[in-house]
Write an enzyme that holds these catalytic residues in place. Structure first.
Site, mmCIF file in Angstrom:
data_model
loop_
_atom_site.group_PDB
_atom_site.id
_atom_site.type_symbol
_atom_site.label_atom_id
_atom_site.label_comp_id
_atom_site.label_asym_id
_atom_site.label_seq_id
_atom_site.Cartn_x
_atom_site.Cartn_y
_atom_site.Cartn_z
ATOM 1 N N SER A 51 -9.744 -0.874 7.086
ATOM 2 C CA SER A 51 -9.168 -0.687 5.730
ATOM 3 C C SER A 51 -8.483 -1.900 5.097
ATOM 4 C CB SER A 51 -8.241 0.285 5.447
ATOM 5 O OG SER A 51 -9.051 1.746 5.241
ATOM 6 N N LYS A 66 0.714 -1.275 0.039
ATOM 7 C CA LYS A 66 -0.214 0.077 -0.051
ATOM 8 C C LYS A 66 0.697 1.197 0.045
ATOM 9 C CE LYS A 66 -4.074 1.742 2.664
ATOM 10 N NZ LYS A 66 -4.798 1.647 3.683
ATOM 11 N N SER A 106 -9.574 1.464 2.770
ATOM 12 C CA SER A 106 -8.927 2.462 2.067
ATOM 13 C C SER A 106 -7.775 1.280 1.227
ATOM 14 C CB SER A 106 -8.376 3.417 2.694
ATOM 15 O OG SER A 106 -7.323 2.724 3.738
HETATM 16 N N1 GLN Z 1 -12.996 3.718 6.318
HETATM 17 C C1 GLN Z 1 -12.537 4.090 7.573
HETATM 18 C C2 GLN Z 1 -12.187 5.534 7.353
HETATM 19 O O1 GLN Z 1 -12.486 6.253 6.298
HETATM 20 C C3 GLN Z 1 -11.567 3.156 7.941
HETATM 21 C C4 GLN Z 1 -10.200 3.731 6.947
HETATM 22 C C5 GLN Z 1 -8.941 2.937 7.395
HETATM 23 O O2 GLN Z 1 -9.049 1.845 8.035
HETATM 24 N N2 GLN Z 1 -7.612 3.374 6.751
HETATM 25 O O3 GLN Z 1 -11.843 6.204 8.300
#
Ligand code: GLN
Length: 478
Positions: free
Chosen positions: A176, A77, A152
């Site tokens: 994410s 990532k 994400s």
């Molecule tokens: N979808 C969640 C957010 O928008 C989690 C994101 C993540 O785990 N980086 O914060």
């Protein structure tokens, strides 16, 4: 060369039997990445670097030297540093940032002869659930290109799901790793907070962030965790707790284990197809010797609000450093220091990131701090206690990973709240600091993958691996 099987565990030995070389593998995967460009899963493809490392590893294989992950083709990532390769966090503000060092996880993986094939696309600064907020454009779900891959870590999940990498690293602050794994039909693990060093991971919400693996199968995740877990003096939140040999726990079976089903995770808002798939799978476990008990996590309703106060508060502080001076692209034509800050940040950050900075700054502002931030900390403790209590009655919890399967690209971009609700079953593990894994568990009426989440007490990843491996074997046999 024919190379169909995507499981590292299945092809590893073939490398040592010299049935093919690591260079063959890298070439095959680079071709696949090229053929899969329409998914937009990668921000950088490390062609030269990967081929050069492959040649070195092939030499080591010939000399009889083995690493724990020799020839594992890995996507990373783009918020995890690989020395001398840009880390963009899918943001314009970091589009030219080249880190002078590698994250601890990268050093550990490369020391075991894994090969990094590329850096993957993601939601900007890991803020999102759909991988649509990237400065480099949305990622498409390989299972259905009209759908999001989740987020994400959507690029990492798409890369593995489309066979453009054998495994990937993601980061999970509120879901994410697990939610994109669920949307793309693969396995994803968020380890216990502190299990894996965060040194070299660009911080989003430091008390919630954790790095973890995504792969097509449970065993590959266990192999990767075994390498990346452990104490790191460069991350003072990393835990000084022994790292078990996770691969040893895989085949221990499930008899004697008790599985809890939290009522609150099966209530309104859950897609009926997902409910049925999870319940059927739980029945399967019951038939195979697991004991099932109902449990309650009574503060679940507050989790999303709690998470979005704490995560945005921490993000607003962590993102202060991108000011166009030391970090971040500097705006042109600025005539004062203040103008440089304002213009660089206004141009450099996308809308979702700006929204979070504003929300977080508000929650931390004098006069609102007690009302929001302090209160949210207290609620976090209550959520943690819910889990502590539940784990006195069971070894693992089973829940859906997400209330829906992959949604259409564009469907939720104008509705931040609807987007935030897609994390309803995942944010609690981050708030409580416990490990969680998503494994594939069938498909819905449109053929889209369903994810089943396993949660355990802190540092009990072994129990998750045990149940997940058993389940995977049962489900594959169906
Ligand atoms: N979808 C969640 C957010 O928008 C989690 C994101 C993540 O785990 N980086 O914060």
């Amino acid at each position: 060369m024919k190379f169909e099987n995507l499981s590292y565990s299945a092809y590893r030995q073939k490398l040592f039997d010299t049935q093919f070389t690591v260079t063959d593998l890298v070439t095959t995967f680079l071709n696949r990445i090229n053929e899969g460009k329409q998914h937009n899963a990668f921000i950088s493809i490390l062609e030269q670097r990967a081929l050069q490392r492959a040649a070195e590893i092939d030499k080591r294989i010939r000399q009889g030297k083995t690493g724990k992950l020799t020839g594992l083709i890995l996507a990373v990532k783009d918020n995890i540093h690989v020395k001398d390769v840009k880390t963009t966090c899918a943001s314009r503000i970091l589009s030219n940032f080249i880190p002078p060092f590698s994250a601890t996880v990268i050093k550990k993986l490369e020391a075991e002869d894994a090969i990094i094939i590329g850096k993957t696309n993601m939601d900007e600064f890991a803020m999102g659930s759909s991988s649509e907020t990237s400065y480099y454009g949305a990622v498409h779900n390989p299972v259905d290109p009209e759908c999001v891959p989740g987020g994400s870590s959507g690029g990492s999940a798409a890369a593995v799901s489309a066979g453009m990498a054998v495994a990937a690293l993601g980061s999970d602050t509120g879901g994410s790793i697990r939610q994109p794994a669920a949307f793309c039909g693969i396995v994803g693990l968020k380890p216990t907070y502190g299990r894996v060093s965060r040194f070299g991971l660009v911080a989003f919400a430091s008390s919630l962030d954790q790095i973890g693996p995504l792969a097509t199968n449970v065993e590959d995740c266990a192999r990767i965790l075994e390498v990346i877990a452990g104490y790191d003096e460069r991350d003072f939140t990393s835990a000084n707790v022994d790292v078990p040999k996770y691969t040893n726990s895989l085949k221990q079976g499930i008899s004697g284990l008790t599985i809890g089903l939290p009522d609150e995770y099966f209530s309104e808002g859950l897609d009926p197809y997902i409910r049925r798939a999870i319940i059927n799978t739980v029945d399967l476990l019951k038939k195979n010797g697991a004991e099932i008990v109902p449990v309650s996590l009574p503060h679940t309703d507050y989790a999303i609000a709690d998470y979005y106060i704490l995560a945005t508060a921490e993000a607003s502080s962590n993102l202060e450093r991108y000011d166009g001076a030391r970090y971040g692209v500097r705006a042109d034509e600025v005539h004062s220091l203040e103008q440089m800050y304002v213009k660089s940040r206004s141009e450099g950050f996308g809308n979702e990131v700006k929204r979070r900075i504003m929300l977080g700054t508000y929650a931390l502002a004098a006069g609102y701090y007690d009302k929001y931030y302090r209160k949210a900390q207290k609620v976090r403790t209550l959520i943690k206690r819910d889990f502590e209590k539940a784990f006195t009655r069971c070894d693992c919890l089973i829940t859906p990973t997400s209330p829906t399967t992959a949604f259409k690209i564009g469907e939720k971009t104008d509705e931040p709240l609807a987007m935030y609700l897609s994390d309803i079953y995942t944010v609690t593990a981050n708030l409580a600091g416990i490990p969680g894994m998503s494994i594939p568990c069938g498909t819905d009426e449109n053929g889209l993958p369903i994810g089943l989440q396993l949660l355990a007490a802190p540092f009990q990843e072994e129990k998750i691996f045990r149940i997940a491996y058993h389940l995977e074997t049962l489900l594959n046999a169906q």
